[in-house]
Design a protein around this motif. Structure first.
Motif, short mmCIF file in Angstrom:
data_model
loop_
_atom_site.label_atom_id
_atom_site.label_comp_id
_atom_site.label_asym_id
_atom_site.label_seq_id
_atom_site.Cartn_x
_atom_site.Cartn_y
_atom_site.Cartn_z
N ASP A 237 -5.85 1.92 -9.22
CA ASP A 237 -6.71 2.85 -8.48
C ASP A 237 -8.15 2.34 -8.55
OD1 ASP A 237 -7.74 3.64 -10.93
OD2 ASP A 237 -6.54 5.46 -11.02
N PHE A 261 -6.11 -2.95 0.78
CA PHE A 261 -4.66 -2.87 0.63
C PHE A 261 -3.94 -3.98 1.41
CE2 PHE A 261 -4.76 1.96 -0.40
CZ PHE A 261 -5.17 1.65 -1.68
N ASP A 265 -1.23 -6.38 -0.11
CA ASP A 265 0.08 -6.63 0.50
C ASP A 265 0.38 -8.13 0.56
OD1 ASP A 265 0.45 -3.94 0.87
OD2 ASP A 265 -0.08 -3.95 3.00
N LYS A 275 6.16 -3.73 -2.49
CA LYS A 275 5.24 -2.61 -2.35
C LYS A 275 6.04 -1.32 -2.21
CE LYS A 275 1.79 -0.67 0.80
NZ LYS A 275 1.07 -0.86 2.08
N LYS A 277 4.28 2.17 -2.32
CA LYS A 277 3.51 3.13 -1.53
C LYS A 277 2.03 3.06 -1.91
CE LYS A 277 4.61 6.84 -4.81
NZ LYS A 277 5.26 8.15 -4.97
N THR A 278 1.22 3.73 -1.10
CA THR A 278 -0.18 3.98 -1.43
C THR A 278 -0.40 5.48 -1.36
OG1 THR A 278 -0.90 3.76 0.87
CG2 THR A 278 -0.91 1.77 -0.47
N ASP A 281 -6.48 6.20 -2.87
CA ASP A 281 -6.96 4.86 -3.22
C ASP A 281 -6.07 4.19 -4.27
OD1 ASP A 281 -8.69 5.23 -6.06
OD2 ASP A 281 -8.46 7.04 -4.83
N TYR A 283 -2.54 2.23 -5.43
CA TYR A 283 -1.58 1.27 -4.86
C TYR A 283 -0.46 1.08 -5.89
CZ TYR A 283 0.04 -3.02 -2.50
OH TYR A 283 0.78 -3.97 -1.83
N CYS A 285 3.28 -0.97 -6.74
CA CYS A 285 4.26 -1.99 -6.40
C CYS A 285 5.10 -2.29 -7.63
CB CYS A 285 3.60 -3.26 -5.85
SG CYS A 285 2.45 -4.04 -7.01
#
Length: 408
Positions: A237, A261, A265, A275, A277-278, A281, A283, A285
């Motif tokens: 984050d 992002f 990726d 990955k 999800k987001t 702010d 992320y 994986c």
């Protein structure tokens, strides 16, 4: 200027209405072209019979031409079944009337293409189309038997009657041949369109789900869950992003997140990470899902180091005091796809919660890992013990900070 009116007309009549389901579009093309051909044919026969002085028979042809035109209009408005019924009953009535008026002139041969059309109607109740086809077939058989034995009510020239018999027989056979060719072409086009639609669906699923999961979901709809014993989960984050977002226009906020992002990726693809999800702010994986890999912790560690370097570069370029914090944990998880709409692939379990807490309880600009991840990385990466940390919902945990990979 070139007149494109004919092209516009044919484009209009061959464009299926929005109210017509996809399963009826092939029948729409087939029947609409058939009705147009029938309208032109019977209009021409009407003119010919008027010239021959056979006005009663010309009247039946003119009326049927109008019914074929009505069938086109009903098709355009999505009333495919109504158009088919009007045309079939009109053709049956004209065939009986032609036998009564002029004897054996062969108009009943046109019942055969209509019988086939009623059998091809792709409605939900196939029995209705079959019953209609049977009725038309019985009428054709009856008229084939009666027509040569019926005396015409009106005087018909022998040469004209013979011409009509031959022309109607050959035209009906020609229409059957053209219908078969066109239906074959339409079937092939429909098959290709269906394949293109399936390919787009597969591409969309692969964009939001892991490839293996997308394939399973396509072949076996429903809840998909799997257990994985050895995976590494990474959360990150952005420290200070919420405060910064209050001072920026919404489009700039989204643009900045998209830039960050998108870089993440690319790194995920480079390091073999999946990955998940987001959220705002944050992320998320993982490594080792959906395909097992023994170096899942190393993959997550290298991904985290590259994320930190890339993020710091972006922060310097935009001149904002943003910092990234990353948390990694390794262990067992349950992964799967649930729900009926807006599918998403997600992870559950204590290992996921611990990874999330590593990020939220981490230090700005640092990569915090649990002891389970530390045990997998300590030989190949530079680590520092942070010490016991009170983790919400878990309690005291000994955590470590990932600094760099060891040389060599």
């Amino acid at each position: 200027m070139k007149d494109n009116t004919p092209n516009k007309f044919f484009s209009f009549i061959t464009q299926p209405p929005e109210s017509a389901p996809s399963r009826l579009q092939q029948f729409y093309f087939f029947s609409t072209y058939g009705y147009c051909a029938g309208c032109l044919l019977y209009a021409a026969l009407c003119i010919y019979l008027i010239q021959q002085g056979m006005l009663p028979l010309a009247g039946t042809c003119g009326g049927l031409a109008a019914l074929f035109a009505l069938g086109v209009v009903l098709n355009i408005h999505g009333r495919l079944k109504a158009g088919m019924l009007f045309v079939i009953f009109g053709q049956c009535a004209q065939a009986w009337a032609s036998v009564y008026i002029s004897g054996y002139t062969g108009f009943h041969h046109y019942l055969v293409p209509l019988m086939v059309m009623s059998l091809l109607y792709p409605g939900r109740r196939k029995i209705q189309g079959a019953a209609l086809g049977l009725i038309v077939g019985l009428e054709f058989a009856a008229l084939t038997h009666l027509a040569p034995r019926t005396s015409p009510a009106y005087l018909t020239y022998i040469q004209t009657a013979q011409f009509l018999r031959g022309a109607n027989l050959y035209l009906s056979l020609f229409s059957m041949s053209m219908a078969a060719i066109y239906y074959g072409i339409a079937s092939e086009q429909s098959r290709k369109k269906h394949e293109q639609h399936e390919e787009k669906t597969r591409t969309l699923l692969h964009n939001v789900l892991p490839e293996e999961i997308a394939e399973k979901l396509g072949s076996r709809p429903g809840i998909i869950t799997e257990e994985f014993e050895n995976v590494s989960i990474l959360f990150s984050d952005i420290v200070g992003f919420t405060a910064l977002s209050r001072t920026m226009p919404p489009d700039e906020v989204v643009s900045l997140l998209n830039r960050i992002f998108s870089q993440f990726d690319d790194l995920a693809g480079r390091h073999g990470m999946e990955k998940i999800k987001t959220i705002g702010d944050a992320y998320m994986c993982t490594a080792g899902i959906p395909q097992f890999r023994a170096d899942h912790a190393e993959s997550a560690a290298r991904m985290a180091l590259d994320m930190m370097r890339e993020f710091n570069r972006v922060a310097r370029e935009i001149g904002q005091p943003l910092q990234l914090r990353i948390g990694i944990n390794s262990g067992a998880v349950v992964a799967g796809v649930i729900g009926k709409t807006k599918f998403s692939y997600d992870l559950w379990g204590n290992s996921v919660n611990a990874a999330s807490r590593m990020a939220s309880h981490g230090m700005p600009g640092e990569i915090q890992v649990t002891s389970s991840t530390y045990d997998l990385l300590k030989e190949k990466f530079v680590m520092e013990e942070r010490g016991p940390v009170d983790i919400k919902g878990i309690g005291l945990m000994t955590t470590f900070l990932l600094k760099d990979s060891r040389a060599g």
